[in-house]
Write a protein that holds these residues in place. Structure first.
Motif, PDB file in Angstrom:
ATOM      1  N   TYR A   1       1.327  -1.411   0.211  1.00  0.00           N
ATOM      2  CA  TYR A   1      -0.338   0.273  -0.430  1.00  0.00           C
ATOM      3  C   TYR A   1       0.692   1.120  -0.544  1.00  0.00           C
ATOM      4  CZ  TYR A   1      -3.548   3.138   1.540  1.00  0.00           C
ATOM      5  OH  TYR A   1      -4.403   4.792   1.383  1.00  0.00           O
TER       6      TYR A   1
ATOM      7  N   SER B   1     -12.301   5.723  -1.900  1.00  0.00           N
ATOM      8  CA  SER B   1     -13.819   4.906  -1.458  1.00  0.00           C
ATOM      9  C   SER B   1     -14.269   5.440  -2.330  1.00  0.00           C
ATOM     10  CB  SER B   1     -13.805   5.482  -0.498  1.00  0.00           C
ATOM     11  OG  SER B   1     -12.987   5.169   1.021  1.00  0.00           O
TER      12      SER B   1
ATOM     13  N   THR C   1     -10.165  -1.705  -5.671  1.00  0.00           N
ATOM     14  CA  THR C   1     -10.986  -2.602  -4.855  1.00  0.00           C
ATOM     15  C   THR C   1     -10.047  -2.884  -3.722  1.00  0.00           C
ATOM     16  OG1 THR C   1     -13.005  -3.659  -6.101  1.00  0.00           O
ATOM     17  CG2 THR C   1     -11.978  -4.914  -4.343  1.00  0.00           C
ATOM     18  N   PHE C   2      -8.155  -3.843  -4.699  1.00  0.00           N
ATOM     19  CA  PHE C   2      -6.983  -4.620  -3.987  1.00  0.00           C
ATOM     20  C   PHE C   2      -6.822  -3.012  -3.080  1.00  0.00           C
ATOM     21  CE2 PHE C   2      -2.636  -5.188  -3.669  1.00  0.00           C
ATOM     22  CZ  PHE C   2      -2.664  -6.157  -3.342  1.00  0.00           C
TER      23      PHE C   2
ATOM     24  N   LEU D   1      -8.781  -0.556  -1.277  1.00  0.00           N
ATOM     25  CA  LEU D   1      -9.847  -0.162  -0.593  1.00  0.00           C
ATOM     26  C   LEU D   1      -8.915  -1.306   0.153  1.00  0.00           C
ATOM     27  CD1 LEU D   1     -11.880   1.424   0.622  1.00  0.00           C
ATOM     28  CD2 LEU D   1     -12.626   0.286  -1.206  1.00  0.00           C
ATOM     29  N   ILE D   2      -8.732  -2.912   0.042  1.00  0.00           N
ATOM     30  CA  ILE D   2      -8.948  -3.494   0.867  1.00  0.00           C
ATOM     31  C   ILE D   2      -7.593  -3.607   2.000  1.00  0.00           C
ATOM     32  CG2 ILE D   2      -8.781  -6.099   1.197  1.00  0.00           C
ATOM     33  CD1 ILE D   2     -10.443  -6.516  -0.981  1.00  0.00           C
ATOM     34  N   LEU D   3      -6.069  -3.726   1.299  1.00  0.00           N
ATOM     35  CA  LEU D   3      -5.689  -2.515   2.185  1.00  0.00           C
ATOM     36  C   LEU D   3      -5.290  -1.489   3.092  1.00  0.00           C
ATOM     37  CD1 LEU D   3      -2.970  -3.343  -1.197  1.00  0.00           C
ATOM     38  CD2 LEU D   3      -2.823  -5.036   0.928  1.00  0.00           C
TER      39      LEU D   3
ATOM     40  N   LEU E   1      -8.239  -0.760   4.658  1.00  0.00           N
ATOM     41  CA  LEU E   1      -9.220  -1.126   4.766  1.00  0.00           C
ATOM     42  C   LEU E   1      -8.566  -1.993   6.373  1.00  0.00           C
ATOM     43  CD1 LEU E   1     -12.740  -1.674   4.008  1.00  0.00           C
ATOM     44  CD2 LEU E   1     -11.435  -0.100   5.058  1.00  0.00           C
ATOM     45  N   PHE E   2      -7.513  -2.566   6.237  1.00  0.00           N
ATOM     46  CA  PHE E   2      -6.680  -2.987   7.111  1.00  0.00           C
ATOM     47  C   PHE E   2      -5.752  -2.691   7.572  1.00  0.00           C
ATOM     48  CE2 PHE E   2      -6.855  -7.661   3.964  1.00  0.00           C
ATOM     49  CZ  PHE E   2      -6.487  -8.762   5.102  1.00  0.00           C
TER      50      PHE E   2
ATOM     51  N   SER F   1      -7.937  -0.815  10.078  1.00  0.00           N
ATOM     52  CA  SER F   1      -7.590  -2.210  11.434  1.00  0.00           C
ATOM     53  C   SER F   1      -6.704  -2.379  11.968  1.00  0.00           C
ATOM     54  CB  SER F   1      -8.348  -3.727  10.196  1.00  0.00           C
ATOM     55  OG  SER F   1      -7.655  -4.131   9.807  1.00  0.00           O
TER      56      SER F   1
ATOM     57  N   THR G   1     -22.180  -6.213   3.732  1.00  0.00           N
ATOM     58  CA  THR G   1     -21.067  -5.314   3.755  1.00  0.00           C
ATOM     59  C   THR G   1     -21.333  -4.041   4.961  1.00  0.00           C
ATOM     60  OG1 THR G   1     -21.340  -5.397   1.325  1.00  0.00           O
ATOM     61  CG2 THR G   1     -19.717  -3.428   2.186  1.00  0.00           C
TER      62      THR G   1
END
Length: 588
Positions: free
Chosen positions: A23, A49, A102-103, A105-107, A109-110, A113, A171
């Motif tokens: 990222y 986003s 999408t990849f 955005l997932i990173l 969000l990781f 978190s 979601t």
């Protein structure tokens, strides 16, 4: 004698290294930070986003627009004058962009978190901006060339809304873990309250969304009417060139009960089948008559028209991506096809006892057959030997002259106007008619034919709506739909809807409770284990993470130089690290 010194050995964190490395290109431990993300990086997360949401909408649009891919290429052809399959680059770029965004955005969000600071790498920033600009330009281009197609979104929601509702609940339930962590772990602020309020409002709106759904396939099974009759629109143009004898034969072989064709009158009064105003796209007129390739097709005589090849373009352009599925024998036949005359198609329909729908293009006023086109067509019907009751004529002009023939209109008219014109059927685009309109027409004995219907989901909606017939480019596809794709009673759907909402709300409340309880315990245990060094370092407010790391390293070295050798004295070390010994200097 070698002196041993205590060293800090970090536990390997492969997942965290991959997440921060991909990222933000932060592969090393000292490059990472748990400080709050800067406003600049938060802005980039907002852009990321927003790009994802726009791309999600764009992807959904092209998924449902597959029903009209050929119409899109035809619209582009009318604007540019060149036939190209523009859907291939669009679908390819959309797929790549969606996977990439999408990849990322997932990173991101990781990062949230795991409590890591957001720091998008500059290469990714360029990629996100390029994707966003491409999407925006795509929206503008489609709105210019194919603006009416946006309405397919509302049509498709009649089929997909129940599934999108459940997907949205899943979601929001998954995102609740991040929202709860953000609200619970941070000090209270107005921004946190705003984020929580927006989340609650979004959840409430989604839970109540089914109240607004209009889904024809939510109905009792015993009310379902027989399947709509399938009309071969220009034959079966996915299996053979449109408006050719081979195309109409394939349509009848794959269950079409009727045939639809576009009729043009030649300069010598012979009705022939042609969709376009010119012969450029579907014939080799540019080779045979290079100086007349832009001339209107109706100004050629039948001898000239019949000399043109009407199959090579299909094999070369592959408009429906189906040429590879054809047998060598079929390809050979297609390569020798010529333009079909109206009388040939009518004789085929008469032998198969099928009805026909004719879309007749009246000649221009300067055309030699402008005044006699009607008699030319009527004489052709008589010559073909087909019953007039099997022929439906469009448009609904010259009503005084058209006697004994059924007439249909392509306009959306009121029931009173339809009765005034003496019309008993309506042939209309699926975007121009609603479920309510269909029920009104059927209640007044007006037959409705909807076009173009090429996908099972659209066929299912119209079947549940009670439409008597549909015109399709893909009769071979609709023939394999023996029942609506999904059909559900009102009571069954209400149970699924309410149960999904209740389960989602219960899980979200459980997540918030767990996060709050876990945080209280963590804070209590943390206060009991604090030592002076940790308090001193924790008191550094708004200090860059690199400065904090330097302070920690200075403290470690000072302890080593003072001869501290026990792990208890090195209370600064993180919980996930352990002490080891090595010969010589510090290693990690």
């Amino acid at each position: 004698m070698v002196k041993h010194q205590p060293l800090q050995v970090y536990e390997k964190q492969v997942l965290l290294s991959l997440v921060t490395g991909i990222y933000g290109c932060r592969w090393k431990r000292y490059q990472r930070s748990q400080d709050e993300s800067s406003k600049w990086e938060c802005a980039w997360f907002t852009i990321l986003s927003s790009s994802f949401l726009l791309l999600l909408f764009w992807t959904y649009f092209w998924l449902v627009a597959q029903n009209d891919f050929n119409d899109f290429n035809w619209s582009v052809y009318n604007h540019s004058g060149e036939w190209r399959d523009e859907t291939i680059p669009i679908v390819t770029s959309t797929t790549v962009g969606f996977i990439y965004i999408t990849f990322l955005l997932i990173l991101a969000l990781f990062h949230i978190s795991l409590g890591q600071q957001l720091n998008l790498y500059w290469v990714h920033k360029i990629g996100v901006l390029a994707t966003l600009l491409t999407i925006v330009s795509g929206f503008v281009s489609v709105d210019d060339v194919w603006g009416d197609e946006w309405e397919i979104i509302l049509v498709s929601l009649q089929f997909t809304a129940p599934f999108l509702h459940i997907g949205g609940l899943v979601t929001l339930t998954a995102v609740s873990w991040l929202i709860a962590g953000y609200v619970v772990r941070k000090e209270r602020s107005n921004f946190q309250v705003t984020v929580l309020a927006i989340y609650i409002l979004a959840l409430l709106a989604l839970c109540l969304a089914p109240l607004t759904f209009t889904c024809p396939c939510i109905m009792d099974r015993h009310v379902l009417k027989p399947p709509p009759v399938i009309i071969g629109r220009r034959g079966a143009p996915m299996l053979a060139p449109e408006n050719t004898m081979m195309s109409f034969s394939r349509a009848l072989q794959h269950g079409a009960s009727s045939l639809e064709a576009d009729v043009t009158i030649s300069v010598d009064g012979v009705p022939f089948l042609m969709r376009d105003h010119t012969l450029r796209r579907t014939t080799d007129v540019s080779k045979v008559f290079p100086s007349r390739e832009h001339e209107d097709a109706s100004f050629f005589n039948w001898t000239e028209i019949h000399s043109l090849n009407a199959g090579h373009w299909f094999l070369e352009s592959d408009p429906y991506w189906t040429v590879k599925t054809l047998s060598p024998k079929d390809r050979s036949r297609i390569g020798n096809l010529t333009i079909c005359s109206l009388v040939e198609m009518l004789r085929l329909a008469a032998r198969a006892n099928s009805s026909v729908l004719l879309n007749i293009r009246k000649p221009a006023p300067e055309h030699p057959r402008f005044r006699s086109w009607f008699m030319d067509t009527l004489w052709t019907l008589q010559k073909a030997g087909i019953s007039h009751r099997k022929v439906t004529w469009a448009p609904d002009t010259d009503r005084g002259r058209v006697r004994g023939l059924l007439q249909t209109t392509n306009e959306k008219l009121s029931v009173e106007e339809i009765r005034h014109r003496g019309i008993t059927s309506l042939t209309i685009h699926y975007r121009k008619i609603s479920h309510h309109d269909i029920q009104v027409y059927l209640a007044h004995n007006v037959s409705v034919t909807v076009y173009p219907v090429n996908e099972p989901w659209l066929y299912s909606i119209l079947w549940c709506s009670g439409v008597p017939s549909v015109s399709s480019d893909a009769p071979q596809v609709l023939q394999k739909v023996p029942y609506p794709v999904w059909l559900m009673s009102h009571s069954a759907y209400n149970f699924i809807w309410i149960s999904s909402d209740l389960v989602s709300v219960a899980v979200i409340m459980g997540i918030f409770f767990f996060q709050n309880y876990h945080m209280i315990r963590w804070r209590i245990s943390g206060m009991q284990n604090y030592n002076p060094e940790q308090i001193m370092l924790s008191a550094v407010v708004r200090r860059p993470s690199r400065d904090v790391n330097i302070m920690k390293e200075k403290l470690i070295f000072s302890e080593l130089n003072n001869g501290l050798g026990s792990t208890e004295e090195l209370s600064l070390y993180p919980e996930n690290s352990h002490v080891g010994y090595s010969h010589g200097g510090l290693s990690c």
